[in-house]
Enzyme design. Structure first.
Site, PDB file in Angstrom:
ATOM      1  N   ASN A   9       0.942  -1.280  -0.094  1.00  0.00           N
ATOM      2  CA  ASN A   9      -0.069   0.058  -0.295  1.00  0.00           C
ATOM      3  C   ASN A   9       0.832   0.930   0.198  1.00  0.00           C
ATOM      4  OD1 ASN A   9      -1.783   2.086   0.678  1.00  0.00           O
ATOM      5  ND2 ASN A   9      -2.471   1.380   2.516  1.00  0.00           N
ATOM      6  N   LYS A  11      -0.157   4.238  -0.123  1.00  0.00           N
ATOM      7  CA  LYS A  11      -0.518   5.420   0.399  1.00  0.00           C
ATOM      8  C   LYS A  11      -0.410   6.794  -0.638  1.00  0.00           C
ATOM      9  CE  LYS A  11      -0.141   3.137   4.740  1.00  0.00           C
ATOM     10  NZ  LYS A  11      -0.238   3.246   6.363  1.00  0.00           N
ATOM     11  N   HIS A  98      -9.606   0.845   5.191  1.00  0.00           N
ATOM     12  CA  HIS A  98      -8.164   1.160   5.668  1.00  0.00           C
ATOM     13  C   HIS A  98      -8.310   1.930   7.000  1.00  0.00           C
ATOM     14  CE1 HIS A  98      -4.201   2.138   6.614  1.00  0.00           C
ATOM     15  NE2 HIS A  98      -3.789   1.279   5.639  1.00  0.00           N
ATOM     16  N   GLU A 100      -6.773   4.140   7.963  1.00  0.00           N
ATOM     17  CA  GLU A 100      -6.582   5.719   7.761  1.00  0.00           C
ATOM     18  C   GLU A 100      -7.930   6.637   7.117  1.00  0.00           C
ATOM     19  OE1 GLU A 100      -3.147   5.470   5.410  1.00  0.00           O
ATOM     20  OE2 GLU A 100      -2.087   4.663   7.230  1.00  0.00           O
ATOM     21  N   GLU A 170      -5.088  -5.017  10.650  1.00  0.00           N
ATOM     22  CA  GLU A 170      -3.998  -4.139  10.658  1.00  0.00           C
ATOM     23  C   GLU A 170      -4.353  -3.226  12.198  1.00  0.00           C
ATOM     24  OE1 GLU A 170      -2.119  -2.777   6.717  1.00  0.00           O
ATOM     25  OE2 GLU A 170      -3.773  -1.690   7.007  1.00  0.00           O
ATOM     26  N   GLY A 176       2.686   2.329  10.692  1.00  0.00           N
ATOM     27  CA  GLY A 176       3.636   3.634  10.607  1.00  0.00           C
ATOM     28  C   GLY A 176       4.225   3.871  11.729  1.00  0.00           C
ATOM     29  N   SER A 216       3.862  -2.068  10.350  1.00  0.00           N
ATOM     30  CA  SER A 216       5.271  -2.064  10.397  1.00  0.00           C
ATOM     31  C   SER A 216       5.966  -3.414  10.052  1.00  0.00           C
ATOM     32  CB  SER A 216       5.607  -1.672  11.867  1.00  0.00           C
ATOM     33  OG  SER A 216       5.466  -0.395  12.080  1.00  0.00           O
TER      34      SER A 216
HETATM   35  P1  13P Z   1       3.247   0.378   7.708  1.00  0.00           P
HETATM   36  O1  13P Z   1       3.593  -0.899   7.054  1.00  0.00           O
HETATM   37  O2  13P Z   1       3.977   1.798   7.214  1.00  0.00           O
HETATM   38  O3  13P Z   1       3.083   0.370   9.169  1.00  0.00           O
HETATM   39  O4  13P Z   1       1.711   0.597   7.085  1.00  0.00           O
HETATM   40  C1  13P Z   1       0.995  -0.490   7.156  1.00  0.00           C
HETATM   41  C2  13P Z   1      -0.327  -0.266   6.409  1.00  0.00           C
HETATM   42  O5  13P Z   1      -1.233   0.695   6.863  1.00  0.00           O
HETATM   43  C3  13P Z   1      -0.722  -0.867   5.000  1.00  0.00           C
HETATM   44  O6  13P Z   1      -1.766  -0.790   4.667  1.00  0.00           O
END
Ligand code: 13P
Length: 253
Positions: A9, A11, A98, A100, A170, A176, A216
């Site tokens: 992803n 982003k 997601h 976010e 997740e 992140g 992560s």
């Molecule tokens: P990170 O791997 O940067 O923690 O992000 C995970 C994520 O949100 C994948 O959709």
């Protein structure tokens, strides 16, 4: 048999040129270095989907996912993107729910259920994301939060339609942050998700459902996470932006 998948992803990152370089480097390394049966999904932002599709379309094990979708067919929704638009430029998958999007765009399970429906109607496979916040984990609500997000977002489907979903667990506190769930913490939730699917649809559907871990994931922790019995791959953010790291994560599958 459920599939093993490494999904990246990206982003809201990268220029067009960087996106093309990343995709072609990963595809080349994947072809040269990987002999297993795992599949790869790239999830670039909308403007790069066509560019990346052009680079992956000849490899049947590499797929393209949008990061979001609108729940309506078409119409006066300025700035939004429909399922039909996504399939017409080569998307096979779409991320839905997601954290976010749940957090910053107030997407709730009821809306996400509609997004799942429109995606499936147009032949897009949803990667449905669920996960608890740190507060919810500390309050002992982890399993309940995840199974509620799962059931409210996806359990209106019949078994056949549910079979087209990929689930991504997740934990929000691990996204992140550099904090990864331990393999045991992740496995506990993955098993609870699979048990909930089995209770709803039966053991065969549950056994065939791919459940990804995200939060992560790095080359250094991928192998121990992926060795857990109910973890079928990863949904990777930061580390998917580096071709060497992402390929090493694929190889850990
Ligand atoms: P990170 O791997 O940067 O923690 O992000 C995970 C994520 O949100 C994948 O959709």
């Amino acid at each position: 048999m459920r599939k093993k998948i490494a999904a990246g992803n990206w982003k809201m990152n990268l220029s067009a040129e960087e996106a093309q370089t990343l995709a072609s480097e990963v595809v080349n390394m994947f072809q040269d270095e990987y002999t297993g049966d795992a599949e790869v999904i790239f999830s670039p932002s909308y403007p790069y989907l066509s560019l990346v599709h052009h680079l992956v379309k000849d490899n049947p094990k590499v797929h393209l996912a949008a990061q979001n979708i609108h729940q309506e067919e078409k119409g006066a929704y300025t700035g939004e993107v429909s399922a039909q638009m996504l399939t017409s430029i080569g998307c096979s998958h779409v991320l839905i729910g997601h954290s976010e999007r749940r957090q910053y765009f107030a997407e709730d399970n009821q809306l996400l259920a509609k997004k799942i429906d429109i995606a499936l109607k147009h032949g897009l496979k949803p990667v449905y994301c669920i996960g608890e916040t740190l507060d919810q984990r500390e309050a002992g609500e982890t399993l309940n939060v995840n199974t509620t997000q799962l059931s409210e977002g996806a359990f209106h489907l019949d078994a056949e339609a549910f079979g087209d979903l990929v689930i991504a667990y997740e934990p929000v506190w691990a996204i992140g942050t550099g904090k990864t769930a331990s393999p045991e913490q992740a496995q506990e939730v993955h098993k609870a998700i699979r048990d909930a699917i089995a209770a709803k649809y039966g053991a065969e559907v549950a056994d065939n459902t791919t459940i990804l871990y995200g939060g992560s994931v790095k080359p250094a922790n991928a192998e121990t996470l992926f060795s857990q019995p109910d973890i079928d791959g990863g949904l990777v953010g930061g580390a998917s932006l580096k071709s060497r790291d992402f390929t090493d994560i694929i190889k850990a599958l």
